[in-house]
Scaffold this active site. Structure first.
Site, PDB file in Angstrom:
ATOM      1  N   ASN A   1      32.917 -29.181 -20.611  1.00 35.80           N
ATOM      2  CA  ASN A   1      33.040 -27.947 -19.356  1.00 35.80           C
ATOM      3  C   ASN A   1      31.520 -27.691 -18.956  1.00 35.80           C
ATOM      4  O   ASN A   1      30.661 -26.942 -19.674  1.00 35.80           O
ATOM      5  CB  ASN A   1      33.719 -26.865 -19.947  1.00 35.80           C
ATOM      6  CG  ASN A   1      33.919 -25.673 -18.861  1.00 35.80           C
ATOM      7  OD1 ASN A   1      33.535 -25.921 -17.654  1.00 35.80           O
ATOM      8  ND2 ASN A   1      34.309 -24.425 -19.483  1.00 35.80           N
ATOM      9  N   TRP A   2      31.189 -28.254 -17.725  1.00 35.23           N
ATOM     10  CA  TRP A   2      29.597 -27.921 -17.524  1.00 35.23           C
ATOM     11  C   TRP A   2      29.622 -26.579 -17.047  1.00 35.23           C
ATOM     12  O   TRP A   2      28.394 -26.110 -16.821  1.00 35.23           O
ATOM     13  CB  TRP A   2      29.502 -28.870 -16.072  1.00 35.23           C
ATOM     14  CG  TRP A   2      29.038 -30.325 -16.680  1.00 35.23           C
ATOM     15  CD1 TRP A   2      29.272 -30.882 -17.792  1.00 35.23           C
ATOM     16  CD2 TRP A   2      28.677 -31.385 -15.673  1.00 35.23           C
ATOM     17  NE1 TRP A   2      28.800 -32.346 -17.778  1.00 35.23           N
ATOM     18  CE2 TRP A   2      28.556 -32.597 -16.637  1.00 35.23           C
ATOM     19  CE3 TRP A   2      28.292 -31.346 -14.463  1.00 35.23           C
ATOM     20  CZ2 TRP A   2      28.099 -33.801 -16.047  1.00 35.23           C
ATOM     21  CZ3 TRP A   2      27.945 -32.644 -13.899  1.00 35.23           C
ATOM     22  CH2 TRP A   2      27.679 -33.684 -14.470  1.00 35.23           C
TER      23      TRP A   2
ATOM     24  N   GLU B   1      36.482 -17.129 -19.200  1.00 35.91           N
ATOM     25  CA  GLU B   1      35.687 -16.733 -17.914  1.00 35.91           C
ATOM     26  C   GLU B   1      36.427 -16.651 -16.854  1.00 35.91           C
ATOM     27  O   GLU B   1      36.205 -15.454 -15.999  1.00 35.91           O
ATOM     28  CB  GLU B   1      34.424 -17.622 -17.674  1.00 35.91           C
ATOM     29  CG  GLU B   1      33.346 -17.533 -19.008  1.00 35.91           C
ATOM     30  CD  GLU B   1      32.801 -18.730 -19.385  1.00 35.91           C
ATOM     31  OE1 GLU B   1      32.500 -19.768 -18.580  1.00 35.91           O
ATOM     32  OE2 GLU B   1      32.042 -19.218 -20.572  1.00 35.91           O
TER      33      GLU B   1
ATOM     34  N   GLU C   1      39.997 -21.279 -27.858  1.00 32.90           N
ATOM     35  CA  GLU C   1      38.525 -20.948 -27.431  1.00 32.90           C
ATOM     36  C   GLU C   1      38.282 -19.360 -27.950  1.00 32.90           C
ATOM     37  O   GLU C   1      38.618 -18.531 -27.003  1.00 32.90           O
ATOM     38  CB  GLU C   1      38.061 -21.137 -26.110  1.00 32.90           C
ATOM     39  CG  GLU C   1      38.047 -22.584 -25.743  1.00 32.90           C
ATOM     40  CD  GLU C   1      36.968 -22.935 -24.605  1.00 32.90           C
ATOM     41  OE1 GLU C   1      36.390 -23.897 -24.893  1.00 32.90           O
ATOM     42  OE2 GLU C   1      36.920 -22.192 -23.638  1.00 32.90           O
TER      43      GLU C   1
ATOM     44  N   GLY D   1      29.651 -19.619 -26.137  1.00 35.53           N
ATOM     45  CA  GLY D   1      27.972 -19.345 -25.754  1.00 35.53           C
ATOM     46  C   GLY D   1      27.405 -18.190 -26.683  1.00 35.53           C
ATOM     47  O   GLY D   1      26.068 -17.939 -26.311  1.00 35.53           O
TER      48      GLY D   1
ATOM     49  N   SER E   1      30.830 -22.823 -29.039  1.00 35.78           N
ATOM     50  CA  SER E   1      29.555 -23.115 -29.784  1.00 35.78           C
ATOM     51  C   SER E   1      29.751 -24.211 -30.621  1.00 35.78           C
ATOM     52  O   SER E   1      29.200 -24.489 -31.710  1.00 35.78           O
ATOM     53  CB  SER E   1      29.109 -21.912 -30.737  1.00 35.78           C
ATOM     54  OG  SER E   1      29.042 -20.794 -29.830  1.00 35.78           O
TER      55      SER E   1
ATOM     56  N   GLY F   1      30.878 -26.545 -24.123  1.00 38.65           N
ATOM     57  CA  GLY F   1      30.155 -25.893 -23.040  1.00 38.65           C
ATOM     58  C   GLY F   1      28.655 -26.620 -22.630  1.00 38.65           C
ATOM     59  O   GLY F   1      28.509 -27.742 -22.535  1.00 38.65           O
ATOM     60  N   GLY F   2      27.850 -25.308 -23.272  1.00 33.65           N
ATOM     61  CA  GLY F   2      26.510 -25.977 -23.529  1.00 33.65           C
ATOM     62  C   GLY F   2      25.977 -27.495 -24.116  1.00 33.65           C
ATOM     63  O   GLY F   2      25.121 -27.906 -23.303  1.00 33.65           O
TER      64      GLY F   2
HETATM   65  P1  13P Z   1      29.985 -23.249 -25.411  1.00 32.87           P
HETATM   66  O1  13P Z   1      30.296 -24.499 -26.016  1.00 32.87           O
HETATM   67  O2  13P Z   1      28.755 -22.961 -24.765  1.00 32.87           O
HETATM   68  O3  13P Z   1      30.265 -21.944 -26.369  1.00 32.87           O
HETATM   69  O4  13P Z   1      31.265 -22.981 -24.407  1.00 32.87           O
HETATM   70  C1  13P Z   1      32.591 -23.084 -24.843  1.00 32.87           C
HETATM   71  C2  13P Z   1      33.144 -23.202 -23.725  1.00 32.87           C
HETATM   72  O5  13P Z   1      33.539 -22.319 -23.129  1.00 32.87           O
HETATM   73  C3  13P Z   1      34.054 -24.368 -23.235  1.00 32.87           C
HETATM   74  O6  13P Z   1      34.831 -24.224 -22.261  1.00 32.87           O
END
Ligand code: 13P
Length: 244
Positions: free
Chosen positions: A9-10, A97, A166, A172, A208, A229-230
């Site tokens: 997920n960018w 989000e 999640e 994050g 994470s 994510g990241g």
């Molecule tokens: P991170 O991997 O950056 O914690 O983000 C997770 C996320 O929200 C994927 O949708």
């Protein structure tokens, strides 16, 4: 046996030049095999770029949201039909989000999942509790409420979706749920899905996930992969997670 799926997920990151490098590295570094799938969910303006870069590769692509409406006067929205035209296989719905900053309610998330399914897009339905909810012992109640709203709306189509757990406090933050903590919630979600005839739905963990913790998470009985994510923005890290 359920397959394994890792999805990047960018979020609101990227740019044409950086994307070209990332998409190229990911697609050359990954070979799709039976039961192992990799995908990236990119911002809407980059769907055409993802389609061009990934079409003849083993990597799938998708969007990070979708409108619950089919067409019409909904300024700023993007329909599932439009996503189909750009070859999307997936659309994330109900990301925390979106729930937190854009007021996507359980009912809206359910409507988005239903519209996606009706249009041939696989929704990746996100559920997860905040830290306050976890501390209050409400984790199960929250994720079952979020998932239940979708299951009641989509009916038999539930078996065609993907679910991602999640925990909001792990997104994050660098703080991951332990494999045991995540597995406990996944088992609860699996049992609820089974009641709706959707026991085989891929259940992803997100929050994470990194190359060095992915394997321990993915080894758990009810964790079928990850929503990243990241770490999905760096090809070496993302490919290492895919290999895990
Ligand atoms: P991170 O991997 O950056 O914690 O983000 C997770 C996320 O929200 C994927 O949708």
């Amino acid at each position: 046996m359920r397959g394994k799926l890792v999805v990047g997920n960018w979020k609101m990151n990227g740019g044409l030049v950086a994307n070209a490098a990332l998409l190229g590295e990911i697609s050359t570094g990954f070979t799709r095999t039976d039961g192992r799938e990799l995908a990236v969910c990119v911002p809407y303006p980059y769907l055409m770029q993802a389609q061009a870069a990934l079409s003849s590769t083993g990597v799938a692509w998708g969007a990070q949201d979708v409108s619950e409406h089919a067409a019409g006067a909904f300024t700023g929205e993007v329909s599932a039909g439009m996503l189909v035209e750009f070859g999307c296989r997936y659309a994330i719905v109900g990301h925390s989000e979106r729930r937190q900053y854009f007021c996507d309610s359980d009912a809206v998330v359910a409507a988005k999942a239903a519209t996606a399914l009706a249009t041939g897009i696989i929704p990746i339905v996100c559920v997860g509790e905040t830290l306050g909810e976890r501390d209050a012992g409400a984790t199960e109640a929250v994720v079952l409420r979020q998932l239940g709203a979708v299951l009641e709306t989509v009916g038999e189509d539930a078996s065609r979706m993907v679910v991602a757990y999640e925990p909001v406090w792990a997104i994050g933050t660098g703080r991951t749920a332990t494999p045991t903590e995540a597995q406990a919630v996944h088992a609860t979600l699996r049992a609820r899905l089974a009641k709706s005839g959707a026991a085989e739905v891929p259940l992803l963990y997100g929050g994470s996930v990194k190359a060095d913790n992915a394997r321990a998470l993915f080894e758990m009985a009810d964790i079928d992969g990850g929503l990243i994510g990241g770490a999905s923005l760096k090809s070496t890290e993302f490919l290492a997670i895919a290999r895990a």
